[in-house]
Design a protein around this motif. Structure first.
Motif, PDB file in Angstrom:
ATOM      1  N   ARG A   1      52.269 107.766   3.883  1.00 49.91           N
ATOM      2  CA  ARG A   1      50.857 107.925   4.259  1.00 49.91           C
ATOM      3  C   ARG A   1      50.161 106.613   3.973  1.00 49.91           C
ATOM      4  O   ARG A   1      50.810 105.606   3.728  1.00 49.91           O
ATOM      5  CB  ARG A   1      50.255 109.050   3.416  1.00 49.91           C
ATOM      6  CG  ARG A   1      50.990 110.351   3.606  1.00 49.91           C
ATOM      7  CD  ARG A   1      50.278 111.469   2.943  1.00 49.91           C
ATOM      8  NE  ARG A   1      50.227 111.305   1.484  1.00 49.91           N
ATOM      9  CZ  ARG A   1      50.002 112.309   0.652  1.00 49.91           C
ATOM     10  NH1 ARG A   1      49.791 113.504   1.108  1.00 49.91           N
ATOM     11  NH2 ARG A   1      49.965 112.119  -0.645  1.00 49.91           N
ATOM     12  N   GLU A   2      48.820 106.666   3.953  1.00 53.51           N
ATOM     13  CA  GLU A   2      48.095 105.462   3.598  1.00 53.51           C
ATOM     14  C   GLU A   2      47.386 105.652   2.272  1.00 53.51           C
ATOM     15  O   GLU A   2      46.823 106.710   2.009  1.00 53.51           O
ATOM     16  CB  GLU A   2      47.082 105.116   4.697  1.00 53.51           C
ATOM     17  CG  GLU A   2      47.656 104.140   5.699  1.00 53.51           C
ATOM     18  CD  GLU A   2      46.857 104.074   6.971  1.00 53.51           C
ATOM     19  OE1 GLU A   2      45.624 104.270   6.923  1.00 53.51           O
ATOM     20  OE2 GLU A   2      47.467 103.843   8.036  1.00 53.51           O
ATOM     21  N   CYS A   3      47.418 104.619   1.455  1.00 52.17           N
ATOM     22  CA  CYS A   3      46.771 104.667   0.151  1.00 52.17           C
ATOM     23  C   CYS A   3      45.266 104.873   0.344  1.00 52.17           C
ATOM     24  O   CYS A   3      44.635 104.180   1.144  1.00 52.17           O
ATOM     25  CB  CYS A   3      47.047 103.365  -0.592  1.00 52.17           C
ATOM     26  SG  CYS A   3      46.124 103.177  -2.123  1.00 52.17           S
ATOM     27  N   ILE A   4      44.687 105.833  -0.385  1.00 51.01           N
ATOM     28  CA  ILE A   4      43.263 106.130  -0.195  1.00 51.01           C
ATOM     29  C   ILE A   4      42.369 105.013  -0.705  1.00 51.01           C
ATOM     30  O   ILE A   4      41.195 104.931  -0.376  1.00 51.01           O
ATOM     31  CB  ILE A   4      42.840 107.461  -0.873  1.00 51.01           C
ATOM     32  CG1 ILE A   4      43.210 107.454  -2.367  1.00 51.01           C
ATOM     33  CG2 ILE A   4      43.487 108.649  -0.165  1.00 51.01           C
ATOM     34  CD1 ILE A   4      42.535 108.556  -3.166  1.00 51.01           C
ATOM     35  N   ARG A   5      42.923 104.143  -1.534  1.00 45.08           N
ATOM     36  CA  ARG A   5      42.103 103.065  -2.062  1.00 45.08           C
ATOM     37  C   ARG A   5      42.226 101.777  -1.244  1.00 45.08           C
ATOM     38  O   ARG A   5      41.238 101.163  -0.869  1.00 45.08           O
ATOM     39  CB  ARG A   5      42.453 102.787  -3.517  1.00 45.08           C
ATOM     40  CG  ARG A   5      41.499 101.801  -4.141  1.00 45.08           C
ATOM     41  CD  ARG A   5      41.896 101.391  -5.517  1.00 45.08           C
ATOM     42  NE  ARG A   5      41.341 100.069  -5.757  1.00 45.08           N
ATOM     43  CZ  ARG A   5      41.986  98.950  -5.563  1.00 45.08           C
ATOM     44  NH1 ARG A   5      43.220  98.981  -5.144  1.00 45.08           N
ATOM     45  NH2 ARG A   5      41.398  97.800  -5.781  1.00 45.08           N
ATOM     46  N   CYS A   6      43.479 101.367  -0.978  1.00 47.11           N
ATOM     47  CA  CYS A   6      43.666 100.059  -0.362  1.00 47.11           C
ATOM     48  C   CYS A   6      44.166 100.111   1.076  1.00 47.11           C
ATOM     49  O   CYS A   6      44.201  99.085   1.756  1.00 47.11           O
ATOM     50  CB  CYS A   6      44.609  99.211  -1.213  1.00 47.11           C
ATOM     51  SG  CYS A   6      46.334  99.733  -1.098  1.00 47.11           S
ATOM     52  N   GLY A   7      44.578 101.285   1.545  1.00 47.77           N
ATOM     53  CA  GLY A   7      45.011 101.395   2.931  1.00 47.77           C
ATOM     54  C   GLY A   7      46.440 100.967   3.202  1.00 47.77           C
ATOM     55  O   GLY A   7      46.938 101.076   4.316  1.00 47.77           O
ATOM     56  N   GLN A   8      47.127 100.462   2.175  1.00 52.43           N
ATOM     57  CA  GLN A   8      48.529 100.069   2.354  1.00 52.43           C
ATOM     58  C   GLN A   8      49.413 101.324   2.368  1.00 52.43           C
ATOM     59  O   GLN A   8      48.993 102.387   1.920  1.00 52.43           O
ATOM     60  CB  GLN A   8      48.947  99.149   1.192  1.00 52.43           C
ATOM     61  CG  GLN A   8      48.322  97.758   1.258  1.00 52.43           C
ATOM     62  CD  GLN A   8      48.970  96.889   2.312  1.00 52.43           C
ATOM     63  OE1 GLN A   8      50.157  96.616   2.271  1.00 52.43           O
ATOM     64  NE2 GLN A   8      48.181  96.482   3.300  1.00 52.43           N
ATOM     65  N   PRO A   9      50.644 101.203   2.879  1.00 49.69           N
ATOM     66  CA  PRO A   9      51.526 102.378   2.927  1.00 49.69           C
ATOM     67  C   PRO A   9      51.740 102.990   1.541  1.00 49.69           C
ATOM     68  O   PRO A   9      51.814 102.274   0.550  1.00 49.69           O
ATOM     69  CB  PRO A   9      52.846 101.798   3.463  1.00 49.69           C
ATOM     70  CG  PRO A   9      52.466 100.541   4.158  1.00 49.69           C
ATOM     71  CD  PRO A   9      51.276 100.005   3.440  1.00 49.69           C
ATOM     72  N   ALA A  10      51.792 104.318   1.496  1.00 43.42           N
ATOM     73  CA  ALA A  10      51.928 105.009   0.218  1.00 43.42           C
ATOM     74  C   ALA A  10      52.670 106.320   0.402  1.00 43.42           C
ATOM     75  O   ALA A  10      52.586 106.947   1.450  1.00 43.42           O
ATOM     76  CB  ALA A  10      50.549 105.282  -0.374  1.00 43.42           C
ATOM     77  N   ALA A  11      53.416 106.741  -0.616  1.00 44.36           N
ATOM     78  CA  ALA A  11      54.103 108.023  -0.561  1.00 44.36           C
ATOM     79  C   ALA A  11      53.183 109.144  -1.027  1.00 44.36           C
ATOM     80  O   ALA A  11      53.348 110.296  -0.655  1.00 44.36           O
ATOM     81  CB  ALA A  11      55.361 107.983  -1.414  1.00 44.36           C
ATOM     82  N   ARG A  12      52.207 108.788  -1.882  1.00 45.59           N
ATOM     83  CA  ARG A  12      51.235 109.772  -2.382  1.00 45.59           C
ATOM     84  C   ARG A  12      49.829 109.300  -2.009  1.00 45.59           C
ATOM     85  O   ARG A  12      49.670 108.429  -1.170  1.00 45.59           O
ATOM     86  CB  ARG A  12      51.365 109.900  -3.893  1.00 45.59           C
ATOM     87  CG  ARG A  12      52.760 110.330  -4.299  1.00 45.59           C
ATOM     88  CD  ARG A  12      52.814 110.712  -5.768  1.00 45.59           C
ATOM     89  NE  ARG A  12      54.193 111.026  -6.122  1.00 45.59           N
ATOM     90  CZ  ARG A  12      55.097 110.110  -6.462  1.00 45.59           C
ATOM     91  NH1 ARG A  12      54.741 108.841  -6.522  1.00 45.59           N
ATOM     92  NH2 ARG A  12      56.337 110.443  -6.756  1.00 45.59           N
ATOM     93  N   ASP A  13      48.798 109.855  -2.656  1.00 41.90           N
ATOM     94  CA  ASP A  13      47.424 109.422  -2.385  1.00 41.90           C
ATOM     95  C   ASP A  13      47.257 107.932  -2.620  1.00 41.90           C
ATOM     96  O   ASP A  13      46.669 107.210  -1.831  1.00 41.90           O
ATOM     97  CB  ASP A  13      46.442 110.173  -3.293  1.00 41.90           C
ATOM     98  CG  ASP A  13      46.137 111.558  -2.749  1.00 41.90           C
ATOM     99  OD1 ASP A  13      46.615 111.846  -1.625  1.00 41.90           O
ATOM    100  OD2 ASP A  13      45.436 112.328  -3.424  1.00 41.90           O
ATOM    101  N   LEU A  14      47.783 107.498  -3.796  1.00 41.67           N
ATOM    102  CA  LEU A  14      47.691 106.085  -4.141  1.00 41.67           C
ATOM    103  C   LEU A  14      49.045 105.418  -3.924  1.00 41.67           C
ATOM    104  O   LEU A  14      50.085 106.024  -4.163  1.00 41.67           O
ATOM    105  CB  LEU A  14      47.312 105.920  -5.624  1.00 41.67           C
ATOM    106  CG  LEU A  14      45.865 106.186  -6.051  1.00 41.67           C
ATOM    107  CD1 LEU A  14      45.729 105.968  -7.551  1.00 41.67           C
ATOM    108  CD2 LEU A  14      44.870 105.299  -5.304  1.00 41.67           C
TER     109      LEU A  14
END
Ligand SMILES: [Zn+2]
Ligand SMILES: [Zn+2]
Lengths: 66, 313
Positions: free
Chosen positions: B278-291
């Protein structure tokens, strides 16, 4: 017979009685061949190379990362 | 003893895994040919690709840049370098200096980014705060974040890293011993992911010793010093064991690599559909979780408290 050994930024003068190869020198320091590249008088050499009187032997450790 | 290829008496390397003896010229040639052949074989680079080398100034990344510059010279690829300053005092400065020199010499554009400008903290400052994890974890995760973000901005198609044969086998053995089976499926010549810029490892089949010999034979200026934080790492212990094993088993690194390739596909099938990015809710980089991992680590050491109000803290 004498030669200079440079290893880990340290310069040592080594006195030896009989002719040695690079391999023998490394063995004395318990350094595996795979972990180093060795220069003799500024040129890379193989471990079978003989050490002669007055040679400068430089042992460069293969370092992780880069 | 003479060169297996050309008969010259000035042999500089004895490859115990293949029995070859090589002179300087033939050694340099075989390394370049092998790397370019692997790039083709594993389809690491396409004609017209913009390739970014993650250049630290150390022997591995400098070798990658040197060999890829052959393709840039032939106008097959567009080549640039990216250097990251993690903020490791009395260590990183030298690497950056050599990296810049090499880029100038080869005529390759270089971009330099720092942890300080991106995260407002250096790796030295992170470690001084006695954080819960090892330096290599922060360094690796935060570096990847900058690489991916800046590579996207620069319009790069590929990021080339300096991982050599020893690095790869260490990673395989470490992950196996630690039971990180999912990580094993991700080790390979290239890592593809929709949200990350594709990473490639052109030196993956070149032993570390030969990378060192290559930079020396070619007279490349590199920073040959071990990172001060690496000295105590688990990876280093594994590396020492593998080097010791190679003494009586010269082909062990290659057989481990080939063995891993065989089980990787089976593991992939077994584990498929595990993680969706997914996308990190803070920085927009790829993420497996919220962050993403970077934001998770920064939050853990209290660097995100102004932006994120977590009930857990
Ligand atoms: Zn030759
Ligand atoms: Zn993030």
């Amino acid at each position: 017979m004498k030669f200079t050994l440079i290893i880990d930024d340290e310069k040592k003068t080594m006195k030896i009685r009989e002719k040695l190869t690079i391999k023998d020198v490394l063995k004395d320091f318990k350094i595996p061949l795979e972990a180093v590249v060795v220069k003799k008088n500024g040129e890379i050499v193989v471990e079978e190379e003989q050490v002669n009187d007055g040679d400068i032997i430089e042992v460069i450790r293969v370092i992780y990362g880069g | 003893m003479s060169c297996t290829k050309c008969g010259s008496e000035n042999v500089i390397i004895h490859r115990r895994y293949s029995g070859q003896h090589l002179c300087k010229k033939c050694f340099i040639e075989t390394i370049q040919k092998k790397v370019l052949k692997d790039i083709k074989k594993y389809e690491l680079i396409k004609k017209g690709d913009k390739v970014l080398v993650a250049l630290s100034g150390g022997k591995d990344s400098t070798t990658v840049l040197d060999i890829l510059s052959i393709l840039a010279e032939r106008n097959i690829i567009e080549l640039e370098a990216i250097t990251i300053d993690e903020g490791i005092k009395d260590y990183r400065e030298k690497g950056i200096e050599y990296a810049s020199e090499t880029c100038k010499k080869l005529g390759i554009p270089q971009h330099i980014f720092s942890f300080k400008e991106h995260f407002k903290i250096t790796i030295d400052e992170i470690m001084a705060s006695k954080p819960p994890r090892k330096a290599c974890t922060y360094c690796g995760v935060l570096r990847r974040w900058i690489l991916n973000k800046e590579a996207k901005k620069l319009g790069a198609d590929k990021i080339a890293t300096g991982h050599n044969l020893d690095d790869e086998v260490q990673a395989i053995v470490m992950n196996y011993l630690e039971g990180n089976i999912e990580n094993l499926t991700r080790i390979g010549p290239a890592t593809y992911s929709q949200k990350f810029v594709t990473k490639i490892k052109p030196l993956r089949e070149i032993p570390e010793k030969e990378v060192t010999a290559y930079v020396m034979a070619k007279g490349l200026k590199v920073h040959l010093e071990e990172c001060p934080y690496r000295k105590t790492s688990f990876r280093k212990k594994i590396g020492t064991i593998l080097t010791g094993l190679s003494k009586d088993h010269p082909t062990i690194l290659y057989s481990t690599l080939r063995g891993h390739e065989k089980i990787r596909n089976a593991l992939k099938k077994e584990l498929k559909g595990e993680s969706i990015l997914r996308e990190c809710i803070r920085c927009g980089q790829p993420a497996a979780r919220d962050l993403c991992k970077t934001c998770t680590l920064l939050k853990e050491i209290g660097r995100l408290k102004d932006e994120i109000h977590s009930h857990n803290r």
